[in-house]
Design an enzyme around this catalytic site. Structure first.
Site, PDB file in Angstrom:
ATOM      1  N   GLU A 113     -22.356  -9.132  29.311  1.00 31.86           N
ATOM      2  CA  GLU A 113     -20.848  -8.952  29.844  1.00 31.86           C
ATOM      3  C   GLU A 113     -21.224  -9.597  31.146  1.00 31.86           C
ATOM      4  O   GLU A 113     -22.429  -9.782  31.665  1.00 31.86           O
ATOM      5  CB  GLU A 113     -20.553  -7.709  29.796  1.00 31.86           C
ATOM      6  CG  GLU A 113     -20.179  -7.150  28.596  1.00 31.86           C
ATOM      7  CD  GLU A 113     -19.505  -5.914  28.470  1.00 31.86           C
ATOM      8  OE1 GLU A 113     -18.306  -5.608  28.859  1.00 31.86           O
ATOM      9  OE2 GLU A 113     -20.211  -4.923  28.053  1.00 31.86           O
ATOM     10  N   HIS A 241      -9.501  -5.376  35.349  1.00 29.35           N
ATOM     11  CA  HIS A 241     -10.214  -5.915  34.225  1.00 29.35           C
ATOM     12  C   HIS A 241      -9.453  -7.439  34.277  1.00 29.35           C
ATOM     13  O   HIS A 241      -8.386  -7.432  34.215  1.00 29.35           O
ATOM     14  CB  HIS A 241     -10.252  -5.410  32.811  1.00 29.35           C
ATOM     15  CG  HIS A 241     -11.038  -5.763  32.057  1.00 29.35           C
ATOM     16  ND1 HIS A 241     -10.908  -7.225  31.314  1.00 29.35           N
ATOM     17  CD2 HIS A 241     -12.260  -5.200  31.442  1.00 29.35           C
ATOM     18  CE1 HIS A 241     -12.212  -7.230  30.689  1.00 29.35           C
ATOM     19  NE2 HIS A 241     -12.767  -6.256  30.664  1.00 29.35           N
ATOM     20  N   ARG A 288     -16.796  -8.883  37.458  1.00 27.94           N
ATOM     21  CA  ARG A 288     -15.273  -8.740  37.284  1.00 27.94           C
ATOM     22  C   ARG A 288     -14.340  -9.136  38.433  1.00 27.94           C
ATOM     23  O   ARG A 288     -13.192  -9.457  38.311  1.00 27.94           O
ATOM     24  CB  ARG A 288     -15.068  -7.307  37.112  1.00 27.94           C
ATOM     25  CG  ARG A 288     -14.694  -7.130  35.557  1.00 27.94           C
ATOM     26  CD  ARG A 288     -14.666  -5.741  35.210  1.00 27.94           C
ATOM     27  NE  ARG A 288     -15.343  -5.785  33.891  1.00 27.94           N
ATOM     28  CZ  ARG A 288     -15.550  -4.605  33.171  1.00 27.94           C
ATOM     29  NH1 ARG A 288     -15.163  -3.620  33.537  1.00 27.94           N
ATOM     30  NH2 ARG A 288     -16.172  -4.809  31.969  1.00 27.94           N
ATOM     31  N   HIS A 349      -7.914  -1.004  35.659  1.00 33.89           N
ATOM     32  CA  HIS A 349      -8.995  -0.762  34.536  1.00 33.89           C
ATOM     33  C   HIS A 349      -9.910   0.456  34.778  1.00 33.89           C
ATOM     34  O   HIS A 349     -10.397   1.167  34.016  1.00 33.89           O
ATOM     35  CB  HIS A 349      -9.939  -1.996  34.224  1.00 33.89           C
ATOM     36  CG  HIS A 349     -10.615  -1.694  33.176  1.00 33.89           C
ATOM     37  ND1 HIS A 349     -10.440  -1.618  31.727  1.00 33.89           N
ATOM     38  CD2 HIS A 349     -12.337  -1.763  33.105  1.00 33.89           C
ATOM     39  CE1 HIS A 349     -11.488  -1.417  31.036  1.00 33.89           C
ATOM     40  NE2 HIS A 349     -12.594  -1.491  31.631  1.00 33.89           N
ATOM     41  N   ARG A 384     -18.028  -1.811  39.921  1.00 35.69           N
ATOM     42  CA  ARG A 384     -19.068  -1.218  38.613  1.00 35.69           C
ATOM     43  C   ARG A 384     -19.239  -2.575  37.928  1.00 35.69           C
ATOM     44  O   ARG A 384     -18.437  -3.612  37.439  1.00 35.69           O
ATOM     45  CB  ARG A 384     -17.945  -0.431  37.933  1.00 35.69           C
ATOM     46  CG  ARG A 384     -18.926   0.047  36.387  1.00 35.69           C
ATOM     47  CD  ARG A 384     -17.781   0.934  35.799  1.00 35.69           C
ATOM     48  NE  ARG A 384     -16.832   0.269  35.313  1.00 35.69           N
ATOM     49  CZ  ARG A 384     -16.499  -0.090  33.937  1.00 35.69           C
ATOM     50  NH1 ARG A 384     -17.522  -0.036  33.197  1.00 35.69           N
ATOM     51  NH2 ARG A 384     -15.569  -0.368  33.741  1.00 35.69           N
TER      52      ARG A 384
HETATM   53  P1  FAD Z   1     -11.888  10.129  29.436  1.00 30.53           P
HETATM   54  O1  FAD Z   1     -12.845   9.482  28.437  1.00 30.53           O
HETATM   55  O2  FAD Z   1     -11.001   9.326  30.116  1.00 30.53           O
HETATM   56  O3  FAD Z   1     -11.696  11.529  29.295  1.00 30.53           O
HETATM   57  C1  FAD Z   1     -10.805  12.337  30.146  1.00 30.53           C
HETATM   58  C2  FAD Z   1     -10.309  13.733  29.537  1.00 30.53           C
HETATM   59  O4  FAD Z   1     -10.003  14.295  30.576  1.00 30.53           O
HETATM   60  C3  FAD Z   1      -9.505  13.334  28.432  1.00 30.53           C
HETATM   61  O5  FAD Z   1      -9.977  14.287  27.583  1.00 30.53           O
HETATM   62  C4  FAD Z   1      -8.412  14.074  29.061  1.00 30.53           C
HETATM   63  O6  FAD Z   1      -7.182  14.732  28.085  1.00 30.53           O
HETATM   64  C5  FAD Z   1      -8.835  15.074  29.999  1.00 30.53           C
HETATM   65  N1  FAD Z   1      -7.966  15.459  31.223  1.00 30.53           N
HETATM   66  C6  FAD Z   1      -7.553  14.778  32.126  1.00 30.53           C
HETATM   67  N2  FAD Z   1      -6.780  15.423  32.923  1.00 30.53           N
HETATM   68  C7  FAD Z   1      -6.511  16.704  32.383  1.00 30.53           C
HETATM   69  C8  FAD Z   1      -6.050  17.954  32.942  1.00 30.53           C
HETATM   70  N3  FAD Z   1      -5.332  17.863  33.932  1.00 30.53           N
HETATM   71  N4  FAD Z   1      -6.316  19.151  31.970  1.00 30.53           N
HETATM   72  C9  FAD Z   1      -6.802  18.892  30.960  1.00 30.53           C
HETATM   73  N5  FAD Z   1      -7.521  17.736  30.546  1.00 30.53           N
HETATM   74  C10 FAD Z   1      -7.367  16.638  31.315  1.00 30.53           C
HETATM   75  N6  FAD Z   1     -16.733   1.565  29.961  1.00 30.53           N
HETATM   76  C11 FAD Z   1     -18.051   1.162  29.432  1.00 30.53           C
HETATM   77  O7  FAD Z   1     -19.214   1.569  30.052  1.00 30.53           O
HETATM   78  N7  FAD Z   1     -17.938   0.473  28.463  1.00 30.53           N
HETATM   79  C12 FAD Z   1     -17.066  -0.284  27.825  1.00 30.53           C
HETATM   80  O8  FAD Z   1     -16.810  -0.945  26.957  1.00 30.53           O
HETATM   81  C13 FAD Z   1     -15.558   0.299  28.239  1.00 30.53           C
HETATM   82  N8  FAD Z   1     -14.494  -0.424  27.883  1.00 30.53           N
HETATM   83  C14 FAD Z   1     -13.349   0.222  28.180  1.00 30.53           C
HETATM   84  C15 FAD Z   1     -12.340  -0.277  27.497  1.00 30.53           C
HETATM   85  C16 FAD Z   1     -10.858   0.185  27.950  1.00 30.53           C
HETATM   86  C17 FAD Z   1      -9.658  -0.244  27.260  1.00 30.53           C
HETATM   87  C18 FAD Z   1     -10.931   1.342  29.046  1.00 30.53           C
HETATM   88  C19 FAD Z   1      -9.515   1.918  29.402  1.00 30.53           C
HETATM   89  C20 FAD Z   1     -11.948   1.759  29.470  1.00 30.53           C
HETATM   90  C21 FAD Z   1     -13.479   1.102  29.255  1.00 30.53           C
HETATM   91  N9  FAD Z   1     -14.710   1.735  29.981  1.00 30.53           N
HETATM   92  C22 FAD Z   1     -15.474   1.090  29.315  1.00 30.53           C
HETATM   93  C23 FAD Z   1     -14.516   2.463  30.650  1.00 30.53           C
HETATM   94  C24 FAD Z   1     -15.076   3.988  30.227  1.00 30.53           C
HETATM   95  O9  FAD Z   1     -14.393   4.047  28.873  1.00 30.53           O
HETATM   96  C25 FAD Z   1     -14.355   5.182  30.899  1.00 30.53           C
HETATM   97  O10 FAD Z   1     -14.657   5.101  32.313  1.00 30.53           O
HETATM   98  C26 FAD Z   1     -15.244   6.469  30.365  1.00 30.53           C
HETATM   99  O11 FAD Z   1     -14.848   6.437  28.919  1.00 30.53           O
HETATM  100  C27 FAD Z   1     -14.540   7.780  31.047  1.00 30.53           C
HETATM  101  O12 FAD Z   1     -15.159   8.976  30.418  1.00 30.53           O
HETATM  102  P2  FAD Z   1     -14.649  10.277  30.941  1.00 30.53           P
HETATM  103  O13 FAD Z   1     -15.291  11.205  29.925  1.00 30.53           O
HETATM  104  O14 FAD Z   1     -14.823  10.236  32.273  1.00 30.53           O
HETATM  105  O15 FAD Z   1     -13.076  10.191  30.828  1.00 30.53           O
HETATM  106  C1  SIN Z   2     -15.157  -4.632  28.271  1.00 29.30           C
HETATM  107  O1  SIN Z   2     -15.480  -4.327  27.156  1.00 29.30           O
HETATM  108  O2  SIN Z   2     -14.838  -5.693  28.624  1.00 29.30           O
HETATM  109  C2  SIN Z   2     -14.934  -3.358  29.081  1.00 29.30           C
HETATM  110  C3  SIN Z   2     -16.260  -2.997  29.654  1.00 29.30           C
HETATM  111  C4  SIN Z   2     -16.179  -1.785  30.636  1.00 29.30           C
HETATM  112  O3  SIN Z   2     -15.275  -1.722  31.205  1.00 29.30           O
HETATM  113  O4  SIN Z   2     -17.361  -1.706  30.902  1.00 29.30           O
END
Ligand code: FAD
Ligand code: SIN
Length: 522
Positions: A113, A241, A288, A349, A384
């Protein structure tokens, strides 16, 4: 209702669930999540998780790529240990049951990527996040010591402020005693007292009109910690993104993974001409921030709504095999990506900043840890590197879990904490006011605090936001509490932090780009 747990985890994404699994042998764990367990940004992740698995890749190359993308603001020590610990954390995900794609010879079929000098992104076709999330949910559901409260909404972190004691932020004497949580079964606010609390609430993309983030990403954890007087940093670094599918009716915007550009897809302008050579020698695979700004500039020049991503020269079978979800999604809209160009546009993003933590995921509030997108660990600096977010989450949740386990026996509950006070709240919130204010907030942020900023735009955003802030605080203080109004309040707090911290950065760095400092950038 009042409960006591050893470990309270807010969030069921990769950060929350990996922490829960690791601490569960050492005490009672409660995971609170505001919708269903898999309603997370983690489930949406496409490209994969970056890690060094074998030669020709090396830790040093991944470290340097991360630091270059971060534009001078990464904490090198943090980057070094996060990347050198990556292999162990990936093995752990695999041991829990995650399947990463392999090639015919049995080696991991790694993707590339933007900003990566090697193929190093482990993936499960274009649904890596779902594969990881489903695996973790499976493990958590089987664990007898983990209770999961779905559709429960965390409102505020409990500190000595709730005992009527003024908190002095300068002596950093704030302690976390648990969290107030809205219980949808009773419509009451429960008090969950915890020895250790982890905030893993994910990102805040919904402060913008266009975002790849799911609806849960409203910055709740960042806002809660800010109100509890924890330190929040680097909020000006909002990552857009470059390639979200242009389909204005849809929210969230569907992502077209950067791995597709790693596979050979090329960005083209509205008339079908390549344009990235004008901006960076790494062309469509530049980091990015550069690609998103280049597209933004092309759109301003052409006046069009989108640019194209062209896959037509790529092998159709490979395309469908490696990107089945993107192929199916586009086809459902009448776009056959083997024959048609994909219309794409940048979308909010990822938030690089958030709750400031140390190397063990400790926030500046005692007994409160943070991991995942809501945390600011020093890993990403001003921008990032792709697929470093899932990696950062597993490394910091591991480190936080080990630290918290060691500290647990020295922490007591604070039973003097009062229950939530709902006195004087009579107004049933008017939904139209909340939804309208949310749209106004998103318009302000998208118009004035997007990919390209200026001091004038930021000031205008702040002025507009102040009115929304006052109206919402008034409504919040009078209304019977619901998650929707609390989310709006959180989004306003987070937007305020983005604008304020953008205003104080008097230079162009990584994702923060202001017309006022153009000439200062070499
Ligand atoms: P999340 O997975 O968002 O989980 C947050 C949790 O907190 C959820 O369960 C939610 O319900 C809970 N929550 C929030 N507020 C409250 C509240 N007030 N009370 C109770 N619960 C609450 N990153 C990569 O490294 N590689 C990738 O390929 C990639 N692709 C992506 C593609 C997309 C479309 C998106 C949107 C993001 C992508 N990212 C990627 C970024 C990555 O997915 C996220 O940064 C990462 O998954 C965040 O994980 P997390 O556990 O911090 O939060
Ligand atoms: C993507 O698959 O392009 C998202 C990857 C990321 O947000 O890290």
């Amino acid at each position: 209702m009042r409960t006591h747990v050893d470990f309270l985890v807010i969030g069921s994404g990769i950060a929350g669930l990996t922490f829960a699994l690791k601490v569960a042998e050492h005490g009672k764990v409660c995971v609170v999540t505001k919708q269903k367990m898999d309603d997370t940004a983690t489930s949406y992740a496409q490209g994969g998780i970056a890690a060094v698995m074998h030669t020709p890749d090396t830790y040093e190359k991944h470290i340097q790529d991360t630091i270059i993308a971060g534009d001078g603001l990464c904490n090198e020590k943090i980057v070094r240990f996060t990347i050198t610990e990556s292999t162990d954390r990936i093995r752990e995900l695999i041991s829990w049951g995650t399947n990463f794609d392999k090639d015919e010879s049995g080696h991991y079929d790694l993707a590339k990527e933007g900003g990566h000098s090697e193929y190093r992104v482990l993936r499960h076709k274009d649904s890596t996040g779902k594969e990881i999330e489903d695996t973790l949910i499976d493990q958590v559901r089987k664990h007898p010591k983990i209770e999961v409260l779905e559709n429960h909404y965390a409102i505020d972190i409990i500190t000595q402020h709730h005992l009527g004691i003024e908190v002095n932020i300068r002596t950093s004497d704030v302690t976390c005693y648990g969290v107030y949580v809205f219980n949808p079964k009773t419509n009451q606010v429960d008090t969950i007292l915890a020895k250790v609390t982890l905030v893993a609430t994910g990102g805040a993309g919904n402060i913008y009109s266009n975002t790849t983030n799911p609806t849960i990403s409203t910055g709740d954890g960042i806002a809660m910690v800010y109100r509890a007087k924890g330190v929040i940093e680097n909020m000006e670094f909002v990552q857009f993104h470059p390639t979200a599918l242009f389909h204005p009716q849809e929210r969230p915007s569907f992502l077209i993974t950067e791995a597709l550009r790693g596979f050979g897809a090329i960005l083209k302008d509205y008339s079908g001409k390549e344009f990235m050579q004008k901006y960076d020698e790494r062309l469509s695979l530049a980091p990015r921030d550069i690609v998103a700004r280049a597209i933004d500039n092309e759109l301003k020049i052409s006046g069009e709504d989108f640019v194209y991503l062209d896959c037509r020269h790529l092998d159709k079978n490979d395309l469908i095999r490696q990107f089945p979800r993107i192929y199916a999604k586009c086809l459902s809209l009448g776009i056959d990506i083997s024959r048609d160009q994909i219309p794409v546009v940048p979308a909010a993003h990822y938030i690089c900043g958030g709750i400031k933590t140390d190397e063990f995921g400790r926030s500046t509030i005692r007994n409160l840890y943070s991991s995942g997108e809501c945390a600011s660990t020093g890993m990403h600096g001003a921008n990032r590197l792709a697929s470093n977010s899932l990696l950062e989450s597993v490394v910091f949740s591991h480190r936080a879990s080990q630290h918290a386990i060691e500290c647990l026996s020295h922490i007591d509950y604070c039973n003097a904490i009062p229950d939530w006070n709902a006195e004087g709240m009579v107004l049933t919130e008017e939904m139209i006011l909340v939804t309208q204010s949310q749209k106004e907030l998103q318009a302000i942020m998208s118009s004035y605090v997007g990919i390209v900023r200026s001091n004038l735009r930021l000031q205008r955003a702040l002025d507009r936001l102040n009115l929304l802030y006052e109206e919402t605080e008034d409504l919040y203080n009078k209304s019977i509490l619901t998650p929707r109004i609390s989310e709006l309040r959180n989004m306003i707090n987070v937007a305020y932090l983005v604008i304020k911290q953008a205003t104080t950065r008097k230079e162009n760095k990584g994702l923060h780009y202001s017309l006022d400092y153009r000439k200062m950038k070499s």
